[in-house]
Scaffold this active site. Sequence first.
Site, PDB file in Angstrom:
ATOM      1  N   LYS A  34     -65.710  77.228 -18.764  1.00 17.27           N
ATOM      2  CA  LYS A  34     -64.547  78.087 -18.475  1.00 17.27           C
ATOM      3  C   LYS A  34     -63.676  77.430 -17.389  1.00 17.27           C
ATOM      4  O   LYS A  34     -64.124  76.506 -16.697  1.00 17.27           O
ATOM      5  CB  LYS A  34     -65.044  79.456 -17.997  1.00 17.27           C
ATOM      6  CG  LYS A  34     -65.779  79.396 -16.655  1.00 17.27           C
ATOM      7  CD  LYS A  34     -66.449  80.713 -16.322  1.00 17.27           C
ATOM      8  CE  LYS A  34     -67.155  80.634 -14.970  1.00 17.27           C
ATOM      9  NZ  LYS A  34     -67.963  81.844 -14.703  1.00 17.27           N
ATOM     10  N   ARG A 132     -70.256  94.052 -12.233  1.00 19.45           N
ATOM     11  CA  ARG A 132     -69.004  93.459 -12.721  1.00 19.45           C
ATOM     12  C   ARG A 132     -68.918  93.847 -14.196  1.00 19.45           C
ATOM     13  O   ARG A 132     -68.749  95.016 -14.493  1.00 19.45           O
ATOM     14  CB  ARG A 132     -69.022  91.941 -12.477  1.00 19.45           C
ATOM     15  CG  ARG A 132     -67.688  91.262 -12.638  1.00 19.45           C
ATOM     16  CD  ARG A 132     -67.723  89.780 -12.278  1.00 19.45           C
ATOM     17  NE  ARG A 132     -68.563  88.988 -13.167  1.00 19.45           N
ATOM     18  CZ  ARG A 132     -68.664  87.655 -13.122  1.00 19.45           C
ATOM     19  NH1 ARG A 132     -67.985  86.971 -12.214  1.00 19.45           N
ATOM     20  NH2 ARG A 132     -69.436  86.986 -13.956  1.00 19.45           N
ATOM     21  N   HIS A 164     -76.058  88.944 -15.878  1.00 24.64           N
ATOM     22  CA  HIS A 164     -75.612  87.930 -14.915  1.00 24.64           C
ATOM     23  C   HIS A 164     -76.084  88.344 -13.521  1.00 24.64           C
ATOM     24  O   HIS A 164     -76.076  89.525 -13.178  1.00 24.64           O
ATOM     25  CB  HIS A 164     -74.083  87.844 -14.972  1.00 24.64           C
ATOM     26  CG  HIS A 164     -73.486  86.676 -14.241  1.00 24.64           C
ATOM     27  ND1 HIS A 164     -73.860  85.371 -14.467  1.00 24.64           N
ATOM     28  CD2 HIS A 164     -72.515  86.621 -13.301  1.00 24.64           C
ATOM     29  CE1 HIS A 164     -73.146  84.566 -13.686  1.00 24.64           C
ATOM     30  NE2 HIS A 164     -72.331  85.290 -12.965  1.00 24.64           N
ATOM     31  N   ARG A 220     -77.401  79.250 -18.313  1.00 18.11           N
ATOM     32  CA  ARG A 220     -75.932  79.090 -18.382  1.00 18.11           C
ATOM     33  C   ARG A 220     -75.382  78.421 -17.118  1.00 18.11           C
ATOM     34  O   ARG A 220     -74.624  79.029 -16.349  1.00 18.11           O
ATOM     35  CB  ARG A 220     -75.247  80.468 -18.520  1.00 18.11           C
ATOM     36  CG  ARG A 220     -75.657  81.299 -19.715  1.00 18.11           C
ATOM     37  CD  ARG A 220     -74.742  82.527 -19.836  1.00 18.11           C
ATOM     38  NE  ARG A 220     -74.627  83.282 -18.598  1.00 18.11           N
ATOM     39  CZ  ARG A 220     -75.417  84.277 -18.245  1.00 18.11           C
ATOM     40  NH1 ARG A 220     -76.377  84.693 -19.042  1.00 18.11           N
ATOM     41  NH2 ARG A 220     -75.232  84.885 -17.093  1.00 18.11           N
ATOM     42  N   TYR A 266     -44.961  71.490   8.865  1.00 17.80           N
ATOM     43  CA  TYR A 266     -44.388  72.812   9.137  1.00 17.80           C
ATOM     44  C   TYR A 266     -45.073  73.532  10.297  1.00 17.80           C
ATOM     45  O   TYR A 266     -46.300  73.586  10.361  1.00 17.80           O
ATOM     46  CB  TYR A 266     -44.500  73.706   7.900  1.00 17.80           C
ATOM     47  CG  TYR A 266     -43.585  73.321   6.767  1.00 17.80           C
ATOM     48  CD1 TYR A 266     -42.205  73.274   6.940  1.00 17.80           C
ATOM     49  CD2 TYR A 266     -44.110  73.020   5.518  1.00 17.80           C
ATOM     50  CE1 TYR A 266     -41.377  72.929   5.879  1.00 17.80           C
ATOM     51  CE2 TYR A 266     -43.282  72.675   4.452  1.00 17.80           C
ATOM     52  CZ  TYR A 266     -41.917  72.632   4.644  1.00 17.80           C
ATOM     53  OH  TYR A 266     -41.095  72.287   3.602  1.00 17.80           O
ATOM     54  N   CYS A 318     -48.494  71.026   2.710  1.00 17.53           N
ATOM     55  CA  CYS A 318     -47.251  71.517   2.110  1.00 17.53           C
ATOM     56  C   CYS A 318     -47.438  71.624   0.594  1.00 17.53           C
ATOM     57  O   CYS A 318     -48.516  71.390   0.080  1.00 17.53           O
ATOM     58  CB  CYS A 318     -46.108  70.556   2.421  1.00 17.53           C
ATOM     59  SG  CYS A 318     -45.999  70.094   4.167  1.00 17.53           S
ATOM     60  N   MET A 319     -46.361  71.942  -0.109  1.00 22.63           N
ATOM     61  CA  MET A 319     -46.503  72.127  -1.552  1.00 22.63           C
ATOM     62  C   MET A 319     -46.887  70.825  -2.263  1.00 22.63           C
ATOM     63  O   MET A 319     -47.687  70.836  -3.189  1.00 22.63           O
ATOM     64  CB  MET A 319     -45.210  72.678  -2.172  1.00 22.63           C
ATOM     65  CG  MET A 319     -45.384  73.010  -3.650  1.00 22.63           C
ATOM     66  SD  MET A 319     -43.929  73.704  -4.442  1.00 22.63           S
ATOM     67  CE  MET A 319     -43.877  75.343  -3.748  1.00 22.63           C
ATOM     68  N   ASP A 320     -46.330  69.702  -1.770  1.00 20.60           N
ATOM     69  CA  ASP A 320     -46.513  68.434  -2.483  1.00 20.60           C
ATOM     70  C   ASP A 320     -47.099  67.327  -1.625  1.00 20.60           C
ATOM     71  O   ASP A 320     -47.297  66.221  -2.112  1.00 20.60           O
ATOM     72  CB  ASP A 320     -45.153  67.936  -3.009  1.00 20.60           C
ATOM     73  CG  ASP A 320     -44.357  69.060  -3.617  1.00 20.60           C
ATOM     74  OD1 ASP A 320     -44.811  69.593  -4.640  1.00 20.60           O
ATOM     75  OD2 ASP A 320     -43.316  69.441  -3.042  1.00 20.60           O
TER      76      ASP A 320
HETATM   77  C1  LIG Z   1     -69.269  81.427 -14.453  1.00 23.52           C
HETATM   78  C2  LIG Z   1     -70.448  81.996 -15.119  1.00 23.52           C
HETATM   79  C3  LIG Z   1     -71.639  81.265 -15.239  1.00 23.52           C
HETATM   80  C4  LIG Z   1     -71.862  79.939 -14.536  1.00 23.52           C
HETATM   81  O1  LIG Z   1     -72.023  80.176 -13.153  1.00 23.52           O
HETATM   82  P1  LIG Z   1     -72.405  78.974 -12.160  1.00 23.52           P
HETATM   83  O2  LIG Z   1     -72.712  79.643 -10.886  1.00 23.52           O
HETATM   84  O3  LIG Z   1     -71.201  78.110 -12.077  1.00 23.52           O
HETATM   85  O4  LIG Z   1     -73.559  78.274 -12.768  1.00 23.52           O
HETATM   86  C5  LIG Z   1     -72.669  81.799 -15.983  1.00 23.52           C
HETATM   87  N1  LIG Z   1     -72.523  83.012 -16.577  1.00 23.52           N
HETATM   88  C6  LIG Z   1     -71.406  83.749 -16.457  1.00 23.52           C
HETATM   89  C7  LIG Z   1     -71.320  85.062 -17.105  1.00 23.52           C
HETATM   90  C8  LIG Z   1     -70.335  83.270 -15.723  1.00 23.52           C
HETATM   91  O5  LIG Z   1     -69.229  84.019 -15.591  1.00 23.52           O
END
Ligand SMILES: *Cc1c(COP(=O)(O)O)cnc(C)c1O
Length: 381
Positions: A34, A132, A164, A220, A266, A318-320
């Site tokens: 992701k 969540r 999770h 995961r 800045y 800064c931005m750049d």
């Molecule tokens: C982002 C995410 C992960 C991976 O998490 P890490 O801490 O980067 O290993 C696994 N499962 C879900 C649902 C996530 O949102």
Amino acid sequence: MPHAEVRVDLAAIRDNVAELAVRAAPAQVMAVVKGDAYGHGLVPSARAAQAGGAAWLGTATLAEALALRAAGVGGRVMAWLSAPGERWADALAADVDVSASAPWVVAEIAAAARETGRTARLHLKADTGMGRSGSPLADWPTLVDDALKARAEGLVEVVGLWSHLACADEPGHAANAQQLAAFRDAAALAESRGVRPEVRHLANSAATLTMRDAHFDLVRPGLATYGLSPVPQQAAPGDVGLRPAMSVRARLALVKRVPAGHGVSYGHLYVTDRESTLGLVPLGYADGVPRHASGGSAGPGAPVLIGGVTRRIAGRVCMDQFVVDLRDDDARAGDEVVLFGDAAAGEPTAQDWADACGTISYEIVARFAPRLPRVYVNGEL
Ligand SMILES: *Cc1c(COP(=O)(O)O)cnc(C)c1O
């Protein structure tokens, strides 16, 4: 090299996944890609993870999963984040595994399956304590029963049960054991009603490395795939057989000598305490360099490596662009600047940047923007 680049070592991603696969076996690995693969680039990172043995790829949004398929990436792909009216038919056509945390999601997926004639591969998500996404445990039996009704109509297969963890990056936190027990109960309830899951999955990177009993059938890992430590207080990447895949590099755009008492950038947050050499780095917050990496009276800025010497950001990002106080270093325009990379090469790390910015290494790497070219090395996989 152009004026700046994000360099991604695809062999590091491949080798990190291979290392995680050994740790997880007999559980399989879902490499989480992701967020443009945590800033590393979605498709090349996904292919490198597969080369390392990832049987699954995980994305948050359906759009990310569909982008993988559009690029010709095969294997199992799961997307877990959806909003009402999602492109479910496209997901089913692209053979993407989908997830539901509530009965209305099951209903939308079942409707798409009915329309398209394709059976959805569905994972049911329980909220075992993260607070969540995921179904509240009180509503879990209803979610399971709704999914089983859709299964009886041939609209879905319930292939996964999952959840999770909230505190896996704090090994020994009481919530970990509580969530593990709650997950076992939720899975047992679903199985007692007739769900035969192909995979039960709970572990993120931290749990993959530190909680064997949370591995179940599939882990995961996201952050660890990219060679960063999810438990930095406990282990550096090298301690757990990982190496960072990303380094961010630039070339000095200007080098100049200024007198003592010269304000820098800045707001004059930083003022030279003596005659000094300033180096200008052509990267800023529009590229993903956090403004919190600024350095001045309130504290030192994030570290950068120039000519073998570690220096700190002077004044506001800064931005750049940003400025580094090089003291009396012998530097010239065009010299290489490494913002972060691999500690084994003497470079500052994404974790050093996270510490300097009061954040986590996840945010440091994921912020780097498409404006910067991604340059892939060791990609002949
Ligand atoms: C982002 C995410 C992960 C991976 O998490 P890490 O801490 O980067 O290993 C696994 N499962 C879900 C649902 C996530 O949102």
